[in-house]
Write a protein that holds these residues in place. Sequence first.
Motif, mmCIF file in Angstrom:
data_model
loop_
_atom_site.group_PDB
_atom_site.id
_atom_site.type_symbol
_atom_site.label_atom_id
_atom_site.label_comp_id
_atom_site.label_asym_id
_atom_site.label_seq_id
_atom_site.Cartn_x
_atom_site.Cartn_y
_atom_site.Cartn_z
ATOM 1 N N VAL A 45 40.874 74.320 20.374
ATOM 2 C CA VAL A 45 40.027 73.365 19.657
ATOM 3 C C VAL A 45 40.711 72.007 19.560
ATOM 4 O O VAL A 45 40.104 70.954 19.814
ATOM 5 C CB VAL A 45 39.689 73.898 18.250
ATOM 6 N N ALA A 46 42.007 72.030 19.182
ATOM 7 C CA ALA A 46 42.738 70.780 19.015
ATOM 8 C C ALA A 46 42.796 70.014 20.328
ATOM 9 O O ALA A 46 42.627 68.791 20.366
ATOM 10 C CB ALA A 46 44.149 71.063 18.507
ATOM 11 N N GLU A 47 43.030 70.759 21.421
ATOM 12 C CA GLU A 47 43.125 70.110 22.726
ATOM 13 C C GLU A 47 41.794 69.445 23.077
ATOM 14 O O GLU A 47 41.765 68.284 23.503
ATOM 15 C CB GLU A 47 43.494 71.154 23.786
ATOM 16 N N ASP A 48 40.697 70.194 22.882
ATOM 17 C CA ASP A 48 39.393 69.630 23.233
ATOM 18 C C ASP A 48 38.985 68.526 22.267
ATOM 19 O O ASP A 48 38.296 67.582 22.673
ATOM 20 C CB ASP A 48 38.340 70.739 23.279
ATOM 21 N N ALA A 49 39.418 68.623 21.009
ATOM 22 C CA ALA A 49 39.113 67.561 20.061
ATOM 23 C C ALA A 49 39.768 66.263 20.507
ATOM 24 O O ALA A 49 39.178 65.185 20.418
ATOM 25 C CB ALA A 49 39.592 67.945 18.667
ATOM 26 N N TYR A 50 40.985 66.379 21.009
ATOM 27 C CA TYR A 50 41.661 65.176 21.519
ATOM 28 C C TYR A 50 40.901 64.582 22.690
ATOM 29 O O TYR A 50 40.715 63.361 22.770
ATOM 30 C CB TYR A 50 43.093 65.512 21.922
ATOM 31 N N HIS A 51 40.449 65.447 23.604
ATOM 32 C CA HIS A 51 39.684 64.948 24.750
ATOM 33 C C HIS A 51 38.404 64.253 24.286
ATOM 34 O O HIS A 51 38.033 63.204 24.827
ATOM 35 C CB HIS A 51 39.342 66.106 25.704
ATOM 36 N N CYS A 52 37.732 64.855 23.279
ATOM 37 C CA CYS A 52 36.505 64.244 22.756
ATOM 38 C C CYS A 52 36.798 62.877 22.149
ATOM 39 O O CYS A 52 36.096 61.896 22.393
ATOM 40 C CB CYS A 52 35.874 65.140 21.690
ATOM 41 N N LEU A 53 37.858 62.822 21.347
ATOM 42 C CA LEU A 53 38.253 61.578 20.700
ATOM 43 C C LEU A 53 38.503 60.501 21.736
ATOM 44 O O LEU A 53 38.135 59.349 21.560
ATOM 45 C CB LEU A 53 39.548 61.801 19.909
ATOM 46 N N LYS A 54 39.157 60.903 22.809
ATOM 47 C CA LYS A 54 39.514 59.940 23.838
ATOM 48 C C LYS A 54 38.272 59.413 24.539
ATOM 49 O O LYS A 54 38.158 58.223 24.809
ATOM 50 C CB LYS A 54 40.436 60.613 24.857
ATOM 51 N N LYS A 55 37.349 60.366 24.839
ATOM 52 C CA LYS A 55 36.131 59.940 25.527
ATOM 53 C C LYS A 55 35.161 59.256 24.561
ATOM 54 O O LYS A 55 34.318 58.469 24.974
ATOM 55 C CB LYS A 55 35.444 61.156 26.160
ATOM 56 N N GLY A 56 35.290 59.641 23.257
ATOM 57 C CA GLY A 56 34.426 59.002 22.269
ATOM 58 C C GLY A 56 33.037 59.589 22.198
ATOM 59 O O GLY A 56 32.153 59.021 21.573
ATOM 60 N N SER A 57 32.811 60.753 22.822
ATOM 61 C CA SER A 57 31.474 61.350 22.763
ATOM 62 C C SER A 57 31.599 62.870 22.650
ATOM 63 O O SER A 57 32.541 63.472 23.152
ATOM 64 C CB SER A 57 30.673 61.006 24.016
ATOM 65 N N ILE A 58 30.664 63.470 21.944
ATOM 66 C CA ILE A 58 30.626 64.930 21.814
ATOM 67 C C ILE A 58 29.302 65.395 22.390
ATOM 68 O O ILE A 58 28.238 65.041 21.888
ATOM 69 C CB ILE A 58 30.739 65.370 20.344
ATOM 70 N N SER A 59 29.353 66.161 23.433
ATOM 71 C CA SER A 59 28.111 66.680 24.014
ATOM 72 C C SER A 59 28.065 68.187 23.803
ATOM 73 O O SER A 59 29.082 68.824 23.552
ATOM 74 C CB SER A 59 28.044 66.350 25.497
ATOM 75 N N SER A 60 26.891 68.767 23.881
ATOM 76 C CA SER A 60 26.762 70.202 23.639
ATOM 77 C C SER A 60 27.439 70.985 24.754
ATOM 78 O O SER A 60 27.953 72.078 24.549
ATOM 79 C CB SER A 60 25.292 70.598 23.527
ATOM 80 N N HIS A 61 27.454 70.410 25.938
ATOM 81 C CA HIS A 61 28.133 71.095 27.045
ATOM 82 C C HIS A 61 29.611 71.259 26.746
ATOM 83 O O HIS A 61 30.214 72.300 26.975
ATOM 84 C CB HIS A 61 27.942 70.298 28.337
ATOM 85 N N ASN A 62 30.187 70.184 26.192
ATOM 86 C CA ASN A 62 31.581 70.208 25.799
ATOM 87 C C ASN A 62 31.852 71.311 24.789
ATOM 88 O O ASN A 62 32.836 72.034 24.884
ATOM 89 C CB ASN A 62 31.913 68.868 25.131
ATOM 90 N N PHE A 63 30.947 71.421 23.810
ATOM 91 C CA PHE A 63 31.146 72.387 22.738
ATOM 92 C C PHE A 63 31.124 73.816 23.277
ATOM 93 O O PHE A 63 31.961 74.650 22.902
ATOM 94 C CB PHE A 63 30.042 72.199 21.688
ATOM 95 N N GLU A 64 30.191 74.039 24.188
ATOM 96 C CA GLU A 64 30.094 75.374 24.788
ATOM 97 C C GLU A 64 31.372 75.716 25.551
ATOM 98 O O GLU A 64 31.909 76.816 25.452
ATOM 99 C CB GLU A 64 28.902 75.387 25.745
#
Lengths: 146, 146
Positions: A45-64
Amino acid sequence: MPRSRFSGSLNSPKVDVAIDMGNPILNLTVDGFLKIGTVAATRAVAEDAYHCLKKGSISSHNFEHTLKKMCKEGAYWGTVAGVYVGMEYGMERIRGTRDWKNAMIGGAVTGALVSAACNSNRDKIVIDAITGGAIATAAEFINYLT
Amino acid sequence: MPRSRFSGSLNSPKVDVAIDMGNPILNLTVDGFLKIGTVAATRAVAEDAYHCLKKGSISSHNFEHTLKKMCKEGAYWGTVAGVYVGMEYGMERIRGTRDWKNAMIGGAVTGALVSAACNSNRDKIVIDAITGGAIATAAEFINYLT
């Protein structure tokens, strides 16, 4: 007859799940699986949260994708930890003492088992067993230091 | 003034080297470096011994290679362990408590430092910090279990 009891208690900041399998070695294994699986899932979760933060967007595909990775990594780390904890406890019962040799043997057996489960190359299994033993011994030594 | 004292004692199966640097955090770091460095060097020897056994021959070239690998791996693992032990102890002093959060923060800082020393990609450093924290937390949890 091994009895299975499930008791859960929910505190505010942490979830404490206790499962009694009626056998100390099974209890430890399940406990190790759950605890280390949680750590691995949190890491994912932490790793993907960092990636989201960096990209600045949260998509449902990402969450899955994150959810799938949590399950996969949690199960993998949890299995390794469960096997290791079970092995170390088993070694303690067989050898009758607690020292770093338990960790070394447990780590080596775990490394060999995990390697054997993943691939069948014999050389790789031996090297992984040696590495597993070394890592477990190192962790045990660090543990005594601090 | 930090005094440096060197005292060595040689027992039959193990070598015990104690170096007093006059500062608890430095002592721990050096201790971690030496102990984990030894484990890593032993691992390198065991790995190469297996390769020799498999090939059935020992050449001087092999021995030289093993010695170089022992030094390199010993220094690398030792440095990582030294940084981690120092960080964890430092966290304990700063936070005033001993729990798994020390291990997590120590592991994260160690992961970031080692990653920063090896390569300069910022993303990789953050991911390595997260992974380092997760591994240290997992090791701490396993340690409480057994």
